[in-house]
Design a protein around this motif. Sequence first.
Motif, PDB file in Angstrom:
ATOM      1  N   MET A 171       0.847  -1.186   0.000  1.00 40.61           N
ATOM      2  CA  MET A 171       0.000   0.000   0.000  1.00 40.61           C
ATOM      3  C   MET A 171       0.892   1.251   0.000  1.00 40.61           C
ATOM      4  SD  MET A 171      -2.709   1.098   2.866  1.00 40.61           S
ATOM      5  CE  MET A 171      -3.160  -0.615   3.036  1.00 40.61           C
TER       6      MET A 171
ATOM      7  N   ASP B 255       1.661   5.439  -0.427  1.00 40.74           N
ATOM      8  CA  ASP B 255       0.988   6.672  -0.022  1.00 40.74           C
ATOM      9  C   ASP B 255       0.148   7.213  -1.168  1.00 40.74           C
ATOM     10  OD1 ASP B 255       2.019   6.687   2.468  1.00 40.74           O
ATOM     11  OD2 ASP B 255       3.739   7.921   1.955  1.00 40.74           O
ATOM     12  N   GLU B 256      -1.032   7.599  -0.851  1.00 40.28           N
ATOM     13  CA  GLU B 256      -1.885   8.200  -1.863  1.00 40.28           C
ATOM     14  C   GLU B 256      -1.974   9.688  -1.563  1.00 40.28           C
ATOM     15  OE1 GLU B 256      -5.593   6.176  -1.667  1.00 40.28           O
ATOM     16  OE2 GLU B 256      -4.638   4.215  -1.765  1.00 40.28           O
TER      17      GLU B 256
ATOM     18  N   THR C  50      -5.188  17.715  -1.686  1.00 39.22           N
ATOM     19  CA  THR C  50      -5.647  18.023  -0.319  1.00 39.22           C
ATOM     20  C   THR C  50      -4.589  17.638   0.707  1.00 39.22           C
ATOM     21  OG1 THR C  50      -7.914  17.599  -1.017  1.00 39.22           O
ATOM     22  CG2 THR C  50      -7.487  17.633   1.354  1.00 39.22           C
ATOM     23  N   ILE C  51      -4.067  16.425   0.587  1.00 34.79           N
ATOM     24  CA  ILE C  51      -3.063  15.963   1.547  1.00 34.79           C
ATOM     25  C   ILE C  51      -1.794  16.803   1.445  1.00 34.79           C
ATOM     26  CG2 ILE C  51      -1.621  13.998   2.227  1.00 34.79           C
ATOM     27  CD1 ILE C  51      -4.634  13.760   2.902  1.00 34.79           C
TER      28      ILE C  51
ATOM     29  N   ILE D 190      -2.470  20.040   3.207  1.00 43.78           N
ATOM     30  CA  ILE D 190      -2.506  19.836   4.664  1.00 43.78           C
ATOM     31  C   ILE D 190      -1.082  19.708   5.199  1.00 43.78           C
ATOM     32  CG2 ILE D 190      -3.113  18.181   6.480  1.00 43.78           C
ATOM     33  CD1 ILE D 190      -5.632  17.519   4.818  1.00 43.78           C
ATOM     34  N   ALA D 191      -0.311  18.863   4.528  1.00 41.02           N
ATOM     35  CA  ALA D 191       1.056  18.631   4.991  1.00 41.02           C
ATOM     36  C   ALA D 191       1.868  19.920   4.951  1.00 41.02           C
ATOM     37  CB  ALA D 191       1.716  17.552   4.149  1.00 41.02           C
TER      38      ALA D 191
ATOM     39  N   LEU E 102       0.961  22.033   7.872  1.00 43.81           N
ATOM     40  CA  LEU E 102       1.418  21.463   9.137  1.00 43.81           C
ATOM     41  C   LEU E 102       2.938  21.523   9.284  1.00 43.81           C
ATOM     42  CD1 LEU E 102      -0.891  18.310   9.387  1.00 43.81           C
ATOM     43  CD2 LEU E 102      -1.059  20.425  10.709  1.00 43.81           C
ATOM     44  N   ARG E 103       3.632  21.650   8.150  1.00 41.48           N
ATOM     45  CA  ARG E 103       5.096  21.667   8.226  1.00 41.48           C
ATOM     46  C   ARG E 103       5.646  22.987   8.741  1.00 41.48           C
ATOM     47  NH1 ARG E 103       5.568  19.126   2.735  1.00 41.48           N
ATOM     48  NH2 ARG E 103       5.469  16.903   3.195  1.00 41.48           N
TER      49      ARG E 103
ATOM     50  N   HIS F 203       1.213  19.384  17.441  1.00 40.20           N
ATOM     51  CA  HIS F 203       0.172  18.704  16.662  1.00 40.20           C
ATOM     52  C   HIS F 203      -0.392  17.503  17.415  1.00 40.20           C
ATOM     53  CE1 HIS F 203       0.731  21.315  13.354  1.00 40.20           C
ATOM     54  NE2 HIS F 203       1.865  20.802  12.910  1.00 40.20           N
TER      55      HIS F 203
ATOM     56  N   ILE G 284      -7.522  22.555   9.648  1.00 35.78           N
ATOM     57  CA  ILE G 284      -6.621  21.403   9.691  1.00 35.78           C
ATOM     58  C   ILE G 284      -6.409  20.952  11.129  1.00 35.78           C
ATOM     59  CG2 ILE G 284      -4.262  20.634   9.237  1.00 35.78           C
ATOM     60  CD1 ILE G 284      -4.281  22.546   6.839  1.00 35.78           C
TER      61      ILE G 284
ATOM     62  N   LEU H  42      -7.259  17.344  12.348  1.00 40.91           N
ATOM     63  CA  LEU H  42      -6.204  16.498  12.911  1.00 40.91           C
ATOM     64  C   LEU H  42      -6.608  16.005  14.300  1.00 40.91           C
ATOM     65  CD1 LEU H  42      -3.375  15.725  11.814  1.00 40.91           C
ATOM     66  CD2 LEU H  42      -2.435  17.531  13.260  1.00 40.91           C
TER      67      LEU H  42
ATOM     68  N   PHE I 237       0.436   9.885  10.571  1.00 42.57           N
ATOM     69  CA  PHE I 237       0.319  10.893   9.520  1.00 42.57           C
ATOM     70  C   PHE I 237       1.413  11.955   9.666  1.00 42.57           C
ATOM     71  CE2 PHE I 237      -1.163  14.916   7.839  1.00 42.57           C
ATOM     72  CZ  PHE I 237      -1.561  14.563   6.560  1.00 42.57           C
TER      73      PHE I 237
ATOM     74  N   ARG J  57       4.895  10.646   8.805  1.00 45.54           N
ATOM     75  CA  ARG J  57       5.068  10.390   7.370  1.00 45.54           C
ATOM     76  C   ARG J  57       5.036  11.680   6.548  1.00 45.54           C
ATOM     77  NH1 ARG J  57       7.703   8.351   3.727  1.00 45.54           N
ATOM     78  NH2 ARG J  57       6.664   7.956   1.755  1.00 45.54           N
ATOM     79  N   HIS J  58       3.993  12.460   6.721  1.00 44.88           N
ATOM     80  CA  HIS J  58       3.774  13.580   5.803  1.00 44.88           C
ATOM     81  C   HIS J  58       4.331  14.912   6.292  1.00 44.88           C
ATOM     82  CE1 HIS J  58       1.514  11.542   2.711  1.00 44.88           C
ATOM     83  NE2 HIS J  58       0.786  10.945   3.644  1.00 44.88           N
ATOM     84  N   VAL J  59       4.602  15.018   7.574  1.00 44.74           N
ATOM     85  CA  VAL J  59       5.152  16.280   8.090  1.00 44.74           C
ATOM     86  C   VAL J  59       6.636  16.115   8.411  1.00 44.74           C
ATOM     87  CG1 VAL J  59       4.951  18.044   9.882  1.00 44.74           C
ATOM     88  CG2 VAL J  59       2.892  16.943   8.974  1.00 44.74           C
TER      89      VAL J  59
ATOM     90  N   ASP K 120       8.453  13.598   7.343  1.00 43.67           N
ATOM     91  CA  ASP K 120       9.084  12.951   6.181  1.00 43.67           C
ATOM     92  C   ASP K 120       9.924  11.728   6.551  1.00 43.67           C
ATOM     93  OD1 ASP K 120       8.023  14.508   4.149  1.00 43.67           O
ATOM     94  OD2 ASP K 120       9.538  16.060   4.421  1.00 43.67           O
TER      95      ASP K 120
ATOM     96  N   TYR L  62       8.957   4.697   6.017  1.00 37.42           N
ATOM     97  CA  TYR L  62       8.158   3.755   6.809  1.00 37.42           C
ATOM     98  C   TYR L  62       9.046   2.909   7.722  1.00 37.42           C
ATOM     99  CZ  TYR L  62       3.663   4.907   4.833  1.00 37.42           C
ATOM    100  OH  TYR L  62       2.507   5.567   4.510  1.00 37.42           O
TER     101      TYR L  62
ATOM    102  N   LYS M 170       1.311   1.874   7.283  1.00 38.78           N
ATOM    103  CA  LYS M 170       0.737   2.312   6.005  1.00 38.78           C
ATOM    104  C   LYS M 170      -0.786   2.404   6.114  1.00 38.78           C
ATOM    105  CE  LYS M 170       4.412   0.894   2.881  1.00 38.78           C
ATOM    106  NZ  LYS M 170       4.831   0.048   1.772  1.00 38.78           N
ATOM    107  N   MET M 171      -1.341   1.439   6.820  1.00 31.88           N
ATOM    108  CA  MET M 171      -2.796   1.456   6.996  1.00 31.88           C
ATOM    109  C   MET M 171      -3.232   2.676   7.817  1.00 31.88           C
ATOM    110  SD  MET M 171      -5.629   0.107   6.301  1.00 31.88           S
ATOM    111  CE  MET M 171      -5.274  -1.524   5.655  1.00 31.88           C
TER     112      MET M 171
ATOM    113  N   LYS N 163      -3.014   5.732   5.657  1.00 33.81           N
ATOM    114  CA  LYS N 163      -4.102   5.763   4.665  1.00 33.81           C
ATOM    115  C   LYS N 163      -5.415   6.177   5.323  1.00 33.81           C
ATOM    116  CE  LYS N 163      -6.537   3.012   1.233  1.00 33.81           C
ATOM    117  NZ  LYS N 163      -7.807   3.664   1.570  1.00 33.81           N
TER     118      LYS N 163
ATOM    119  N   CYS O 187      -5.356   9.837   6.099  1.00 31.78           N
ATOM    120  CA  CYS O 187      -5.570  10.654   4.893  1.00 31.78           C
ATOM    121  C   CYS O 187      -7.043  10.637   4.494  1.00 31.78           C
ATOM    122  CB  CYS O 187      -4.702  10.136   3.741  1.00 31.78           C
ATOM    123  SG  CYS O 187      -2.950  10.432   3.952  1.00 31.78           S
TER     124      CYS O 187
ATOM    125  N   LEU P 228      -9.014  12.767   6.943  1.00 33.19           N
ATOM    126  CA  LEU P 228      -8.766  14.207   6.775  1.00 33.19           C
ATOM    127  C   LEU P 228      -9.464  14.728   5.522  1.00 33.19           C
ATOM    128  CD1 LEU P 228      -4.966  14.406   7.728  1.00 33.19           C
ATOM    129  CD2 LEU P 228      -6.884  15.357   9.002  1.00 33.19           C
ATOM    130  N   ARG P 229      -9.363  13.981   4.427  1.00 33.29           N
ATOM    131  CA  ARG P 229     -10.041  14.384   3.183  1.00 33.29           C
ATOM    132  C   ARG P 229     -11.541  14.511   3.423  1.00 33.29           C
ATOM    133  NH1 ARG P 229      -7.332  10.081   0.764  1.00 33.29           N
ATOM    134  NH2 ARG P 229      -5.355  10.737  -0.151  1.00 33.29           N
TER     135      ARG P 229
END
Lengths: 207, 201
Positions: A1, A3-4, A8-9, A12-13, A16-17, B56, B138, B142, B153, B156-158, B160, B163, B178-179, B182, B185, B188-189
């Motif tokens: 799986m 990252d998608e 939007t993501i 957001i990121a 948040l950064r 956060h 946000i 969050l 989240f 991973r996304h803030v 960086d 995994y 990963k789950m 996902k 995300c 949040l969407r």
Amino acid sequence: MDDETDETITRIAAALRQLPPVDAAHKAQVLVAVAAERERAREARVRAARRWRLAGSIGVAAAAALVLVVWRRDAGAGRTAARTTGVVAQTTPASVGAPSPAPETTTQLAARDAAGVAPLPVQLVLHAPAAHRVSVVGDFNGWDTHANTLSRDAASGLWSATVALRPGRHVYAFIVDDSIWMRDPRMPQSRDADFGRPGSVLLVGHP
Amino acid sequence: MSRPPALQLIRPSAEAPSTGSAERSLLVRSAQAGDVRAFAALVDMYYARCLRFALHMLSNRSDAEEAVQDTFIRVYRALPSYVEQESFEPWLFRILANRCRSAGSRERRRAEFVEFGEVPDRASEHRHDDAIAWREEIALALATLPTEQREAFLLRHVEDLSYDDMSAATGAGVSALKMRVKRACDALRSWLTEERNGRRD
């Protein structure tokens, strides 16, 4: 799986950064606490070295005494008593080196252990003009409400007390009129205040 | 609901300064050897990032500050046990995440939203409002995530982290992480879409 990530993501990121502003005093508090840790570790090493030295002295003295007992058994107690006393007396200082001071007793060492790093006077102040009595409780006085009572300055309404604190991190709170628990509003709030009540954090650096 | 601000409103200078891994390794080794200045440099290097993560996670400034300060003190104590085969960042974030988890019960969290970041002076008042509204949205979104998803989240996304590094930092398996990411995300969407469409009160 995998990252998608979509728009939007990503947005957001990106939001948040953003890094928050950092108060230099907060970073300095970390370094003060670390300096106190270093000092505590250094003192512990010194105490451990003293303990080993004392243990070594005792060990040598015990060995000498054993030699003495064997020798007395072989040579006869009455004839050698004066000489054996001399053996022990000479062996003990020789084991630690002639210039060294007399080793501390275990009681003295225990007292030094309990004392740890020398405490420093720290003044705690609370502005409470309407209060009739204020005390401070904290990890340094076992959260005893009677251990440290603050004195009032009638003109300013300030209550103050000077407590002796060892370098390191302390959590404390004020008790107003024996009924109101309040943290020091001037200091950062502690999350781990005892009794589940709010406390303040005080970091004492080493002089 | 107003449209979120354009990405260029977010100043790149707000990003953490990039530091080479060689320099970081040298600092860590020096700090392990007892060099306080090296440790101070590590604090300088990571304090803001740690504070960002803690803010956060905890949504409260004083809690976050205390978590970060405690983290660095724990890092200092644990430095002798740190082995260089392990990456420093995941090791640091493991200590920080543990500290945040222990501090972060929802019941004790106050209704206080994180406000930081700067909007460029040239931004119009309208865009300024948009930026704040977007950040608040946000923050709200969050805060609705379960702790594990929020943590995953952010790492991973803030922050960086890869995994593998996230796994080292959290102790969770890669597939589980990963789950979590996902699901975070998706949530949040969904939350933000509903918010934008005005379906929430």
